[in-house]
Design an enzyme around this catalytic site. Structure first.
Site, PDB file in Angstrom:
ATOM      1  N   ASN A 161      50.257  23.725  63.341  1.00 46.54           N
ATOM      2  CA  ASN A 161      48.863  24.937  63.926  1.00 46.54           C
ATOM      3  C   ASN A 161      49.216  24.816  65.841  1.00 46.54           C
ATOM      4  OD1 ASN A 161      47.790  22.566  63.804  1.00 46.54           O
ATOM      5  ND2 ASN A 161      46.028  22.995  63.059  1.00 46.54           N
ATOM      6  N   LYS A 162      50.477  23.288  66.042  1.00 50.03           N
ATOM      7  CA  LYS A 162      50.221  22.746  66.889  1.00 50.03           C
ATOM      8  C   LYS A 162      50.506  24.141  68.071  1.00 50.03           C
ATOM      9  CE  LYS A 162      47.364  19.480  66.259  1.00 50.03           C
ATOM     10  NZ  LYS A 162      47.256  19.784  64.430  1.00 50.03           N
ATOM     11  N   ILE A 163      50.614  23.286  69.587  1.00 51.60           N
ATOM     12  CA  ILE A 163      50.998  24.515  70.449  1.00 51.60           C
ATOM     13  C   ILE A 163      52.414  25.071  70.080  1.00 51.60           C
ATOM     14  CG2 ILE A 163      51.225  23.432  72.944  1.00 51.60           C
ATOM     15  CD1 ILE A 163      49.614  25.494  74.001  1.00 51.60           C
TER      16      ILE A 163
END
Length: 383
Positions: free
Chosen positions: A190-192
């Protein structure tokens, strides 16, 4: 027909990841280590301007390893931001250490230097200064690292900068993650940017990172036989996952721009609604807007939970703000130092994270805005 689900934040491949993963398969470097790992570490070093990096299997493992490198042991005290995901503090427990939680500021949403000073004064009186301070950069924005570091230097206590959510952010011209003794990034899905799962330690202390590289690889000594003289971990990132990371680094700045664009769309459409307050971008900071976050006060007539449920009915994923760790049953009875009011609790009770997925179309952003306003007007229109 149900419309396509709008996700909070999901993996978004750039196109070159397959090339680097194929390279790992073609050379049969599937297991940990290999050219992708080396190149990915070099990319992070170059991007952040840091001297050394160590790719690991998760951000949580990175924090665990960082505490080990700083010699945190059974019974030691570690100060930690309260408004964060549990992964920031679980490694404190792994070491048998004692977590002490620190409140947030209302403007940055990050660790309050004022509350941190209170905690230091109290623990100095006890004769029990912390072994380390874990500062979290929340939702894509740096904490006020200059003020926090000034406090920590006064007591000669090292800082671990949990930048899991803030790769690409800056504070006063410096990249997030580069202020502490050790910085930690996460590449969870879910990180950038993502490596499917993974993390990274960075530091200007090259000796410390060499020790991290050794400890993350079961602390094997350079002998023909298997010789071990210290505790080690199986924490190195796989060469396959690092190949994904190499491709993701090539689109990092594009992803940051899209995240910020989504936030600006929300702010233009919802910012004038009475009772809606978007997470500020503090002076001197560049906020990636990894997640678009806001608070909804009592004048709005609708709670964050009600809004989340309403959006969910239209297949839109939204989430509450992190529940502060001092409020979690896991950490019941731990010390907590707040400002004059419990800001972290306030942000949790009134905060909401809107979808910030970089694959969102204009129509999908409009859909979120429309459904948000629909719920607000439902409560604000006269009977």
């Amino acid at each position: 027909m149900t419309e396509r689900r709008i996700l909070l934040s999901s993996p978004h491949m750039g196109g070159t990841e397959r090339k680097y993963v194929k390279e790992a398969f073609d050379t049969n470097w599937i297991a940990p280590l290999g050219s992708n790992v080396d190149a990915f570490e070099s990319q992070i070093e170059e991007f952040t301007g840091t001297k050394a990096a160590c790719a690991v299997a998760s951000g949580t493992g990175g924090i665990h390893l960082a505490l080990d490198l700083l010699d945190v042991n059974q019974g030691d005290v570690v100060f930690c931001s309260s408004l964060t995901f549990v992964a920031s503090a679980n490694p404190i427990i792994y070491h048998g250490a004692v977590p002490v939680f620190i409140d947030s500021e209302l403007d940055s949403w990050n660790m309050s230097p004022q509350a941190l000073k209170k905690a230091f004064r109290r623990y100095e009186m006890k004769g029990r200064l912390p072994k380390a301070v874990i500062v979290v950069n929340l939702y894509g924005q740096s904490a006020r690292m200059d003020e926090i570091l000034e406090v920590c230097r006064t007591y000669d206590v090292p800082v671990i900068e949990d930048a899991a959510e803030s790769l690409g952010a800056t504070y006063k011209g410096r990249q997030s993650g580069t202020f502490g003794k050790i910085g930690i990034f996460s590449f969870n899905g879910n990180k950038i940017i993502t490596t499917s799962g993974g993390g990274m330690l960075i530091s200007d202390d090259e000796v410390l990172i060499r020790k991290a590289l050794k400890k993350a690889t079961q602390a094997k000594e350079p002998e023909l036989h298997y010789q071990h003289e210290m505790v080690g971990y199986n924490y190195r990132l796989s060469n396959v996952c690092a190949g994904i990371g190499r491709g993701q680094m090539e689109v990092l700045e594009e992803r940051v721009q899209k995240k910020r664009y989504i936030f600006e769309r929300y702010k233009r459409s919802l910012g004038d609604v009475p009772g809606v307050h978007f997470m500020p971008e503090i002076e001197g900071a560049f906020h990636t807007r990894w997640l678009s976050t806001l608070t909804m006060d009592g004048t709005l007539g609708v709670t964050p939970r009600e809004m989340i449920e309403h959006l969910g009915k239209d297949n839109i994923e939204a989430r509450p703000v992190w529940k502060p760790l001092h409020m979690q049953p896991l950490f019941e009875g731990t010390d907590y130092f707040s400002e004059d009011h419990d800001n972290a609790k306030h942000l949790f009770e009134h905060g909401i994270c809107l979808p910030s997925d970089t694959k969102m179309t204009e129509a999908e952003i409009d859909r979120v805005i429309k459904r948000f306003l629909e719920k607000v007007h439902m409560y604000q229109l006269p009977a």
